[in-house]
Scaffold this motif. Structure first.
Motif, PDB file in Angstrom:
ATOM      1  N   ASP A   1      -1.868  -2.861  -2.779  1.00  0.00           N
ATOM      2  CA  ASP A   1      -1.016  -2.004  -3.613  1.00  0.00           C
ATOM      3  C   ASP A   1      -0.047  -1.164  -2.784  1.00  0.00           C
ATOM      4  O   ASP A   1       0.647  -0.305  -3.332  1.00  0.00           O
ATOM      5  N   GLY A   2      -0.004  -1.389  -1.479  1.00  0.00           N
ATOM      6  CA  GLY A   2       0.832  -0.573  -0.608  1.00  0.00           C
ATOM      7  C   GLY A   2       0.393   0.866  -0.521  1.00  0.00           C
ATOM      8  O   GLY A   2       1.150   1.724  -0.054  1.00  0.00           O
ATOM      9  N   VAL A   3      -0.834   1.149  -0.937  1.00  0.00           N
ATOM     10  CA  VAL A   3      -1.328   2.533  -1.000  1.00  0.00           C
ATOM     11  C   VAL A   3      -2.430   2.741   0.038  1.00  0.00           C
ATOM     12  O   VAL A   3      -3.315   1.902   0.183  1.00  0.00           O
ATOM     13  N   TYR A   4      -2.364   3.848   0.750  1.00  0.00           N
ATOM     14  CA  TYR A   4      -3.422   4.210   1.684  1.00  0.00           C
ATOM     15  C   TYR A   4      -3.458   5.725   1.815  1.00  0.00           C
ATOM     16  O   TYR A   4      -2.485   6.429   1.491  1.00  0.00           O
ATOM     17  N   THR A   5      -4.567   6.237   2.279  1.00  0.00           N
ATOM     18  CA  THR A   5      -4.712   7.670   2.545  1.00  0.00           C
ATOM     19  C   THR A   5      -4.996   7.861   4.022  1.00  0.00           C
ATOM     20  O   THR A   5      -5.887   7.225   4.586  1.00  0.00           O
TER      21      THR A   5
ATOM     22  N   GLU B   1      -2.153  10.799   0.586  1.00  0.00           N
ATOM     23  CA  GLU B   1      -1.951   9.456   0.045  1.00  0.00           C
ATOM     24  C   GLU B   1      -0.494   9.047   0.222  1.00  0.00           C
ATOM     25  O   GLU B   1       0.427   9.820  -0.051  1.00  0.00           O
ATOM     26  N   ARG B   2      -0.294   7.818   0.665  1.00  0.00           N
ATOM     27  CA  ARG B   2       1.052   7.296   0.919  1.00  0.00           C
ATOM     28  C   ARG B   2       1.272   6.002   0.144  1.00  0.00           C
ATOM     29  O   ARG B   2       0.338   5.229  -0.066  1.00  0.00           O
ATOM     30  N   GLN B   3       2.528   5.784  -0.248  1.00  0.00           N
ATOM     31  CA  GLN B   3       2.917   4.566  -0.957  1.00  0.00           C
ATOM     32  C   GLN B   3       3.966   3.823  -0.146  1.00  0.00           C
ATOM     33  O   GLN B   3       5.043   4.341   0.139  1.00  0.00           O
TER      34      GLN B   3
ATOM     35  N   GLY C   1       6.516   6.744   3.067  1.00  0.00           N
ATOM     36  CA  GLY C   1       5.387   5.825   3.078  1.00  0.00           C
ATOM     37  C   GLY C   1       4.694   5.735   4.425  1.00  0.00           C
ATOM     38  O   GLY C   1       3.493   5.446   4.501  1.00  0.00           O
TER      39      GLY C   1
END
Length: 303
Positions: free
Chosen positions: A63-67, A72-74, A116
């Protein structure tokens, strides 16, 4: 101008290579008249990630999402059909040629931070030919004021000789692989290679087997070097080698693209510092402190 930018030609003995400005991409690698990687034309847009440098992460982020560091970054979804952020941020940017001689060249790129990935990195890629083949080195320095998550890997499609992937044998010193979801190729669990028919610790012909998986638990020689060998039926082949402690993972992909010209024309062998989705799992993730440098090297050689 070529879609891939400036073309840098290198030569040493029987080895020759062409590296491009866009993506610091390995466009060609030959031993004599024999190609060792699946290349592309100087006037072509690079097909997919063929020969690219993958940083600041290899493979996929779900999902292109990480912490990281509590935030949290997109990331952009660069694999939209699967909903993933794929293969980092520098495969489609222009790199500067910093140094060049007959057999070696160094490319540089300053990664601009954004929401991001708010971490400036100084990236260097060096290609050097000698009697042992092509040495491909990626160096990253964190030029920011905070820690930065990081991973890297190359994306060559090895060519063993005449024929296609189906005709070649693979020797892969991995005892385990990362099972993935069939739709998005995201990590599920690490399993023994025997469970999926992926045991290539003794060389065997690939046939029509589909592989697009990360492998680990790599056996090495006395110097800690892991070696993947791909051989043609008529003899000869190509080897990719690296220090397993630096890259404990390797992605293998049989380049399945039914109906396309590049279908199974080369075997992707991608040593990686971390597995897919490492920005979320933290598995083997490199965290660069401010001012810290990370470096790793792969070698591709004719057999």
């Amino acid at each position: 101008m070529s879609p891939s930018g400036t073309q840098v030609e290198l030569r040493h003995g029987d080895y020759s290579a062409v590296v491009t400005e866009v993506g610091a991409t390995l466009r060609e690698l030959r031993h004599g008249d024999r190609p060792l990687v699946a290349g592309f034309g100087a006037d072509e847009i690079r097909p997919n990630f063929r020969g690219a440098v993958l940083a600041p992460w290899p493979n996929r982020i779900a999902d292109g999402v990480y912490t990281f560091d509590g935030q949290e970054r997109q990331l952009p979804l660069t694999e939209p059909t699967r909903g993933n952020a794929l293969h980092g941020l520098v495969a489609w940017v222009r790199w500067d040629v910093l140094e060049q001689d007959a057999a070696a060249a160094t490319f540089g790129h300053s990664l601009v931070p954004f929401t991001g990935y708010p971490h400036p990195l100084d990236l260097r890629v060096r290609y050097a030919l000698d009697d042992a083949g092509l040495h491909w080195t990626v160096t990253a320095t964190n030029t920011g004021s905070g820690p930065a998550p990081y991973g890297t890997g190359p994306h060559p499609y090895l060519v063993a000789g005449a024929g296609r992937v189906d005709d070649w044998s693979l020797e892969l010193p991995a005892a385990e692989y990362l099972a993935v979801t069939p739709d998005r190729l995201l990590p599920v669990d690490v399993e023994k290679v025997e469970s999926a028919g992926f045991d290539f610790r003794s060389p065997r012909v690939l046939g029509d087997l589909f592989i697009d998986h990360a492998f680990t638990s790599l056996a090495t020689d006395a110097d800690g070097v892991a070696r993947v060998l791909v051989r043609a039926a008529g003899g000869g082949g190509v080897e990719c080698s690296w220090v397993a402690a630096e890259c404990p993972w390797v992605q293998i992909h049989t380049a399945d693209r039914p109906g396309e010209p590049g279908d199974r024309i080369g075997l992707a062998v991608e040593p990686m510092t971390c597995p897919p989705d490492a920005f979320n799992s933290g598995t083997d993730l490199v965290v660069l402190a401010p001012g810290q440098t990370h470096q790793t090297t792969w070698t591709i050689a004719a057999l």
